[in-house]
Design a protein around this motif. Structure first.
Motif, PDB file in Angstrom:
ATOM      1  N   ILE A  71       0.816  -1.215   0.000  1.00  0.00           N
ATOM      2  CA  ILE A  71       0.000   0.000   0.000  1.00  0.00           C
ATOM      3  C   ILE A  71       0.847   1.261   0.000  1.00  0.00           C
ATOM      4  CG2 ILE A  71      -0.252   0.309   2.511  1.00  0.00           C
ATOM      5  CD1 ILE A  71      -3.260   0.292   0.206  1.00  0.00           C
ATOM      6  N   ALA A  72       2.105   1.165   0.486  1.00  0.00           N
ATOM      7  CA  ALA A  72       2.950   2.352   0.618  1.00  0.00           C
ATOM      8  C   ALA A  72       4.049   2.416  -0.435  1.00  0.00           C
ATOM      9  CB  ALA A  72       3.554   2.409   2.023  1.00  0.00           C
ATOM     10  N   TYR A  73       3.982   1.598  -1.469  1.00  0.00           N
ATOM     11  CA  TYR A  73       4.891   1.765  -2.599  1.00  0.00           C
ATOM     12  C   TYR A  73       4.337   2.885  -3.474  1.00  0.00           C
ATOM     13  CZ  TYR A  73       7.365  -2.724  -1.840  1.00  0.00           C
ATOM     14  OH  TYR A  73       8.121  -3.768  -1.348  1.00  0.00           O
ATOM     15  N   ASP A  74       5.166   3.844  -3.815  1.00  0.00           N
ATOM     16  CA  ASP A  74       4.712   4.982  -4.622  1.00  0.00           C
ATOM     17  C   ASP A  74       5.613   5.151  -5.840  1.00  0.00           C
ATOM     18  OD1 ASP A  74       3.243   7.362  -5.298  1.00  0.00           O
ATOM     19  OD2 ASP A  74       4.920   8.526  -4.501  1.00  0.00           O
ATOM     20  N   ASP A  75       5.277   4.427  -6.914  1.00  0.00           N
ATOM     21  CA  ASP A  75       6.059   4.470  -8.154  1.00  0.00           C
ATOM     22  C   ASP A  75       7.541   4.250  -7.874  1.00  0.00           C
ATOM     23  OD1 ASP A  75       3.727   4.933  -9.497  1.00  0.00           O
ATOM     24  OD2 ASP A  75       4.051   7.076  -9.771  1.00  0.00           O
ATOM     25  N   TYR A 276       1.991 -10.138 -14.478  1.00  0.00           N
ATOM     26  CA  TYR A 276       1.857  -8.822 -15.089  1.00  0.00           C
ATOM     27  C   TYR A 276       3.039  -7.909 -14.768  1.00  0.00           C
ATOM     28  CZ  TYR A 276      -0.141  -4.294 -16.337  1.00  0.00           C
ATOM     29  OH  TYR A 276      -0.357  -3.054 -16.883  1.00  0.00           O
ATOM     30  N   GLN A 277       3.504  -7.915 -13.507  1.00  0.00           N
ATOM     31  CA  GLN A 277       4.586  -7.006 -13.124  1.00  0.00           C
ATOM     32  C   GLN A 277       5.867  -7.278 -13.897  1.00  0.00           C
ATOM     33  OE1 GLN A 277       7.986  -5.421 -11.429  1.00  0.00           O
ATOM     34  NE2 GLN A 277       7.556  -7.515 -10.834  1.00  0.00           N
ATOM     35  N   PRO A 278       6.331  -8.540 -13.997  1.00  0.00           N
ATOM     36  CA  PRO A 278       7.524  -8.763 -14.815  1.00  0.00           C
ATOM     37  C   PRO A 278       7.304  -8.470 -16.296  1.00  0.00           C
ATOM     38  CG  PRO A 278       6.685 -10.841 -13.941  1.00  0.00           C
ATOM     39  CD  PRO A 278       5.955  -9.750 -13.236  1.00  0.00           C
ATOM     40  N   GLY A 325       2.621  -0.640  -7.464  1.00  0.00           N
ATOM     41  CA  GLY A 325       3.306   0.403  -6.725  1.00  0.00           C
ATOM     42  C   GLY A 325       4.694   0.668  -7.263  1.00  0.00           C
ATOM     43  N   PHE A 326       5.163  -0.201  -8.192  1.00  0.00           N
ATOM     44  CA  PHE A 326       6.377   0.111  -8.943  1.00  0.00           C
ATOM     45  C   PHE A 326       6.032   1.124 -10.026  1.00  0.00           C
ATOM     46  CE2 PHE A 326       7.807  -3.774  -6.968  1.00  0.00           C
ATOM     47  CZ  PHE A 326       9.168  -3.561  -6.774  1.00  0.00           C
ATOM     48  N   ALA A 327       7.055   1.787 -10.540  1.00  0.00           N
ATOM     49  CA  ALA A 327       6.815   2.827 -11.546  1.00  0.00           C
ATOM     50  C   ALA A 327       6.140   2.257 -12.791  1.00  0.00           C
ATOM     51  CB  ALA A 327       8.143   3.501 -11.923  1.00  0.00           C
ATOM     52  N   TRP A 328       6.442   1.009 -13.126  1.00  0.00           N
ATOM     53  CA  TRP A 328       5.879   0.392 -14.335  1.00  0.00           C
ATOM     54  C   TRP A 328       4.567  -0.344 -14.049  1.00  0.00           C
ATOM     55  CZ3 TRP A 328      10.799   0.104 -12.489  1.00  0.00           C
ATOM     56  CH2 TRP A 328      11.116  -0.976 -11.669  1.00  0.00           C
ATOM     57  N   THR A 329       4.182  -0.434 -12.777  1.00  0.00           N
ATOM     58  CA  THR A 329       2.864  -0.980 -12.407  1.00  0.00           C
ATOM     59  C   THR A 329       2.268  -0.072 -11.332  1.00  0.00           C
ATOM     60  OG1 THR A 329       4.028  -2.492 -10.904  1.00  0.00           O
ATOM     61  CG2 THR A 329       3.228  -3.413 -12.991  1.00  0.00           C
ATOM     62  N   PRO A 330       1.875   1.136 -11.679  1.00  0.00           N
ATOM     63  CA  PRO A 330       1.416   2.092 -10.667  1.00  0.00           C
ATOM     64  C   PRO A 330       0.095   1.653 -10.020  1.00  0.00           C
ATOM     65  CG  PRO A 330       1.052   2.956 -12.879  1.00  0.00           C
ATOM     66  CD  PRO A 330       1.867   1.706 -13.042  1.00  0.00           C
ATOM     67  N   HIS A 331      -0.076   2.071  -8.779  1.00  0.00           N
ATOM     68  CA  HIS A 331      -1.348   1.811  -8.099  1.00  0.00           C
ATOM     69  C   HIS A 331      -2.496   2.398  -8.927  1.00  0.00           C
ATOM     70  CE1 HIS A 331      -0.116  -0.057  -4.417  1.00  0.00           C
ATOM     71  NE2 HIS A 331       0.801   0.865  -4.189  1.00  0.00           N
ATOM     72  N   GLU A 337      -3.863  -6.449 -14.574  1.00  0.00           N
ATOM     73  CA  GLU A 337      -3.376  -7.798 -14.291  1.00  0.00           C
ATOM     74  C   GLU A 337      -4.422  -8.833 -14.685  1.00  0.00           C
ATOM     75  OE1 GLU A 337      -1.879 -10.599 -10.559  1.00  0.00           O
ATOM     76  OE2 GLU A 337      -3.052  -8.789 -10.156  1.00  0.00           O
ATOM     77  N   LEU A 338      -5.677  -8.583 -14.337  1.00  0.00           N
ATOM     78  CA  LEU A 338      -6.756  -9.523 -14.654  1.00  0.00           C
ATOM     79  C   LEU A 338      -6.950  -9.622 -16.168  1.00  0.00           C
ATOM     80  CD1 LEU A 338      -9.328  -8.471 -11.894  1.00  0.00           C
ATOM     81  CD2 LEU A 338      -7.292  -9.912 -11.713  1.00  0.00           C
ATOM     82  N   ILE A 339      -6.846  -8.488 -16.830  1.00  0.00           N
ATOM     83  CA  ILE A 339      -6.967  -8.474 -18.295  1.00  0.00           C
ATOM     84  C   ILE A 339      -5.839  -9.277 -18.934  1.00  0.00           C
ATOM     85  CG2 ILE A 339      -6.855  -6.971 -20.326  1.00  0.00           C
ATOM     86  CD1 ILE A 339      -8.339  -4.853 -18.605  1.00  0.00           C
ATOM     87  N   ALA A 340      -4.621  -9.167 -18.377  1.00  0.00           N
ATOM     88  CA  ALA A 340      -3.491  -9.927 -18.920  1.00  0.00           C
ATOM     89  C   ALA A 340      -3.717 -11.432 -18.778  1.00  0.00           C
ATOM     90  CB  ALA A 340      -2.201  -9.522 -18.208  1.00  0.00           C
ATOM     91  N   PHE A 341      -4.301 -11.865 -17.668  1.00  0.00           N
ATOM     92  CA  PHE A 341      -4.613 -13.292 -17.526  1.00  0.00           C
ATOM     93  C   PHE A 341      -5.570 -13.742 -18.625  1.00  0.00           C
ATOM     94  CE2 PHE A 341      -3.879 -12.861 -12.699  1.00  0.00           C
ATOM     95  CZ  PHE A 341      -2.588 -13.360 -12.792  1.00  0.00           C
ATOM     96  N   GLN A 342      -6.562 -12.900 -18.939  1.00  0.00           N
ATOM     97  CA  GLN A 342      -7.545 -13.260 -19.953  1.00  0.00           C
ATOM     98  C   GLN A 342      -6.938 -13.216 -21.355  1.00  0.00           C
ATOM     99  OE1 GLN A 342     -11.905 -11.823 -20.096  1.00  0.00           O
ATOM    100  NE2 GLN A 342     -10.928 -10.503 -21.600  1.00  0.00           N
TER     101      GLN A 342
END
Length: 415
Positions: A71-75, A276-278, A325-331, A337-342
């Motif tokens: 919750i506290a990762y900010d990009d 999704y993150q990788p 919360g990473f810069a490439w997967t912002p909150h 992620e769900l769309i990528a699974f589909q």
């Protein structure tokens, strides 16, 4: 809105991996789903004076459960950003904003996966105390990290890290005090590490971090105090150590093979995969000064493509929530992620909904209260203008209202 209302003539998506049931009336009272019945059994006039919501052409589903929350990762772009990008007071306000937005996106429960300082616990207290609307938070401990693999741990390497932010173990004798302190501080889940990670400096994804004996000690202490343990494990050796230590949740599970999947199933361990993150790191990491070609994420992605459908077929409890919360997967981009699974793994939308609802509830032992749209369950619900079991992208295009314990938290708000 009244605490006693009905959503009539609505499609009901239960969250069990099956098709949506059409033509239902759903009654909510005192924060719970009181009754679900066929619309043909009652006319509109039979509904009385209670508040009414027209569900014609809409779908009602359980609130989503985000099973791996930072919750506290900010990009952030790496370990230093996680701890030092913002002063702690500012980071707390950022985390509060993230929590409120996540709830508005339909994530009615968020399960911590490693807290900076004790933000998870304090944020839960603020939401539960009515300071602002937000999801139900299951607070995690600070990351219980090791300075490196056994034999290469040095105190001077981690002396700059405040123990109030992240306790980094150098000596096995510290484990008892650290784990008990986290539980005393309010953690409901302990987060630890069986392997390193290519994005962090103390060990790579294939290297074992805590030893099996150390993991067993962490699990013994936590389970002795009725606290779950989740374990970061990417490499196969670490995955097998996590299984042998009898953790409750394995995060990432990137290099799982058939033998480890069978052991995960046998030991009733939940997994929260990282796909999704990788993918995003490989696609976008260079924009943030990273060198994706130096990581093994492409191998992790390919193995996840292979094992995840097999894990579902085996009946392993899969929950969702990648490292956002990473810069490439912002909150706020969680639905991607769900769309990528589909779209990339061809997982049926109804199965993805199951992963994101009832499976998440099972993971934390809350399946009797949340995760399903059934009578007697807490009224954590999402109302959509389309059927997400037909196309998961409805979560991004057709979300209309979110309810937590029967209270609508999105009506009249921009999303």
């Amino acid at each position: 809105m009244s605490d006693h209302f009905v959503i009539y003539n609505v499609g009901v998506q239960e969250g069990i991996g099956q098709r949506t049931l059409l033509g239902k009336n759903v009654y909510v009272k005192d924060g719970k789903i009181e009754k679900i019945c066929d619309v043909n059994n009652q006319t509109l006039s039979d509904l009385g004076v209670m508040a009414k919501i027209d569900g014609s052409g809409k779908t009602l589903m359980p609130g989503l459960i985000f099973a791996h929350t930072h919750i506290a990762y900010d990009d952030v772009c790496g370990a230093r950003d996680v701890l030092f990008k913002h002063p702690l007071t500012r980071l707390s306000f950022i985390a509060a904003k993230v929590a409120k937005k996540a709830a508005q996106l339909g994530y009615t429960t968020m399960v911590g996966a490693g807290s900076v300082a004790c933000i998870d616990v304090y944020l839960k207290e603020a939401i539960d105390g009515g300071l602002f609307d937000g999801p139900e938070l299951i607070p995690c401990s600070r990351d219980i990290m090791a300075a490196g693999p056994l034999g290469s741990r040095r105190k001077d390497k981690v002396a700059h890290i405040p123990r109030d932010y992240m306790p980094v173990v150098v000596d096995e004798g510290e484990i008892d005090e650290i784990v008990n302190r986290e539980i005393d501080d309010g953690a409901k889940i302990i987060k630890t590490f069986a392997t390193g990670d290519d994005q962090f400096p103390n060990a790579r994804s294939g290297e074992e971090l805590f030893s099996l004996a150390e993991l067993q000690k962490i699990v013994s202490i936590a389970h002795g105090r009725s606290t779950l343990v989740r374990c970061h494990a990417r490499g196969l050796g670490g995955i097998k150590n996590a299984i042998a230590a009898q953790v409750d949740i394995i995060d990432h599970c990137s290099y799982a093979d058939q033998e480890s999947l069978e052991l995960i199933k046998k030991n009733n361990i939940s997994i929260v995969p990282s796909f999704y993150q990788p993918l995003q790191y490989l696609a976008c990491g260079s924009q943030y000064g990273k060198h994706p070609e130096e990581s093994d994420f492409h191998l992790e992605v390919e193995n996840t493509r292979k094992f995840l459908p097999e894990a579902e077929a085996m009946g392993i409890n899969i929950s969702v929530g990648d490292d956002f919360g990473f810069a490439w997967t912002p909150h706020g981009t969680y639905h991607q992620e769900l769309i990528a699974f589909q779209e990339q793994l061809n997982i049926p939308a109804a199965t993805i909904i199951k992963w994101a609802t009832s499976n998440g509830a099972k993971m934390i032992g809350a399946g009797q209260n949340i995760g399903l749209l059934r009578e007697g369950m807490q009224a954590n619900m999402i109302l959509l203008g389309a059927d997400p079991a037909q196309d998961i992208r409805a979560l991004t295009t057709a979300l209309e209202r979110v309810f937590i314990a029967g209270k609508c938290i999105t009506e009249g708000q921009s999303r």
